[in-house]
Write a protein that holds these residues in place. Structure first.
Motif, mmCIF file in Angstrom:
data_model
loop_
_atom_site.group_PDB
_atom_site.id
_atom_site.type_symbol
_atom_site.label_atom_id
_atom_site.label_comp_id
_atom_site.label_asym_id
_atom_site.label_seq_id
_atom_site.Cartn_x
_atom_site.Cartn_y
_atom_site.Cartn_z
ATOM 1 N N PRO A 67 51.006 36.700 40.893
ATOM 2 C CA PRO A 67 49.895 37.000 41.810
ATOM 3 C C PRO A 67 48.892 35.876 42.003
ATOM 4 O O PRO A 67 48.395 35.658 43.099
ATOM 5 N N ILE A 68 48.575 35.159 40.913
ATOM 6 C CA ILE A 68 47.572 34.085 41.012
ATOM 7 C C ILE A 68 48.120 32.833 40.339
ATOM 8 O O ILE A 68 48.128 32.732 39.116
ATOM 9 N N PRO A 69 48.565 31.860 41.130
ATOM 10 C CA PRO A 69 49.064 30.607 40.543
ATOM 11 C C PRO A 69 47.952 29.871 39.787
ATOM 12 O O PRO A 69 46.761 30.047 40.073
ATOM 13 N N PHE A 70 48.352 29.050 38.852
ATOM 14 C CA PHE A 70 47.363 28.299 38.067
ATOM 15 C C PHE A 70 46.525 27.379 38.940
ATOM 16 O O PHE A 70 45.350 27.131 38.644
ATOM 17 N N ASP A 71 47.111 26.872 40.030
ATOM 18 C CA ASP A 71 46.337 25.958 40.868
ATOM 19 C C ASP A 71 45.318 26.680 41.747
ATOM 20 O O ASP A 71 44.580 26.039 42.497
ATOM 21 N N ILE A 98 46.474 36.696 33.580
ATOM 22 C CA ILE A 98 45.909 36.687 34.933
ATOM 23 C C ILE A 98 46.952 36.165 35.924
ATOM 24 O O ILE A 98 47.137 36.725 37.008
ATOM 25 N N ASN A 99 47.624 35.103 35.545
ATOM 26 C CA ASN A 99 48.658 34.495 36.378
ATOM 27 C C ASN A 99 49.760 35.500 36.745
ATOM 28 O O ASN A 99 50.242 35.546 37.880
ATOM 29 N N PRO A 145 59.421 34.317 38.230
ATOM 30 C CA PRO A 145 59.373 33.137 39.099
ATOM 31 C C PRO A 145 57.952 32.834 39.552
ATOM 32 O O PRO A 145 57.154 33.757 39.786
ATOM 33 N N GLU A 146 57.636 31.562 39.657
ATOM 34 C CA GLU A 146 56.283 31.150 40.023
ATOM 35 C C GLU A 146 55.827 31.780 41.329
ATOM 36 O O GLU A 146 54.669 32.170 41.473
ATOM 37 N N ASN A 147 56.728 31.889 42.296
ATOM 38 C CA ASN A 147 56.328 32.412 43.605
ATOM 39 C C ASN A 147 56.113 33.922 43.617
ATOM 40 O O ASN A 147 55.711 34.487 44.620
#
Length: 286
Positions: A193-197, A170-171, A188-190
């Motif tokens: 599509p959907i960050p964990f937070d 999902i992330n 890369p985190e940025n």
């Protein structure tokens, strides 16, 4: 001149199914009685076979479904499994879809695009038959391989540890079970599509513990729900989750408006919205 509104922030609400959205396990409603077994008899045999063969319990129960149905000459088809899921005993606030509509609207008002997912050890085809199927963007659940329209072998078995990989799917925006290259590739985190937070996981049992723990560690949110009708059995399990630091929030599995679960969820979404720059009753101008 008003600044153009930023794009809505994709936010995922992720649910286990059995015991979280519906009472008990879907297999117990009609499938197990149809193969002439009692609920406890079926699961006792599953546990025995799991130990005897040093196997995965989810794969064992799926194989047993196939074996017992074949012995009665009742082949398992997708349509038959969907029918077993049609009368899923959903918790309050779910059957009419009001929970999803209400939460979606709440998010939209705060510039969040809410997406609903299921990550479950239950049978995907049964979940496909339930009244609220259309409310979910994607269902990740155990499923069979079909040959000539009949289930022939487990195709996907999601157990308590493999559930965690679906948070990463999902992330990263991977909407399938088979793409292991993308799931293991660096992104890369940025660019995810959907960050964990911006995730909230709803679960009820021991099979959800690794997922809850991992999401909490990653900055997301986990809510443990329990069935009040089950009394001390569910409550003692919830007490362990709290004392072990696995979850942040606990509530009865009641998805009605202004229920404890509704209030907690809206509170978390409000906090997510603020972290994304939303400010109530505030207009930005040049």
């Amino acid at each position: 001149m008003d600044i153009d509104s930023p794009s809505p922030q994709r936010t995922a609400l992720i649910y286990d199914f059995d015991g979280t959205l519906a009472h008990g396990n879907l297999q117990e409603r009609s499938f197990i009685p149809d193969i002439g077994m009692e609920r406890t008899e079926f699961w006792d045999e599953v546990k025995q076979q799991t130990r005897e063969h040093d196997a995965d319990e989810v794969l064992v129960y799926m194989h047993m479904m196939l074996r017992k149905a074949a012995s009665l000459k009742k082949p398992i088809t997708k349509e038959a499994l969907r029918k077993h899921g049609e009368d899923a005993p959903l918790f309050p606030g779910l059957a009419d879809g009001s929970w999803f509509d209400r939460i979606n609207t709440f998010g939209q008002e705060r510039n969040l695009c809410i997406e609903h997912y299921i990550v479950s050890s239950g049978i995907s085809e049964m979940i496909d038959g339930c009244k609220i199927r259309e409310k979910f963007k994607k269902i990740y659940a155990s499923k069979f391989i079909y040959i000539n329209e009949e289930a022939s072998w487990p195709g996907v078995g999601i157990n308590y540890t493999t559930k965690t990989q679906y948070l990463f799917r999902i992330n990263k925006g991977i909407e399938n079970n088979w793409d292991n290259i993308s799931i293991n590739s660096f992104k890369p985190e940025n660019e995810r599509p959907i960050p964990f937070d911006r995730m909230i996981f709803f679960g009820d049992g021991d099979t959800d513990i690794p997922t809850m723990k991992m999401l909490t560690y990653k900055g997301g949110n986990s809510i443990a729900v329990y069935d009040p009708s089950r009394g001390d059995n569910d409550l003692s399990k919830i007490h362990r989750l709290i004392s072990d630091g696995r979850v942040e929030f606990v509530a009865p599995a009641d998805y009605s408006e202004n229920s404890q679960l509704d209030i907690i969820t809206r509170g978390i979404l409000g906090r997510i919205a603020r972290s994304c720059g939303y400010r109530p009753n505030e207009k930005q101008h040049l």
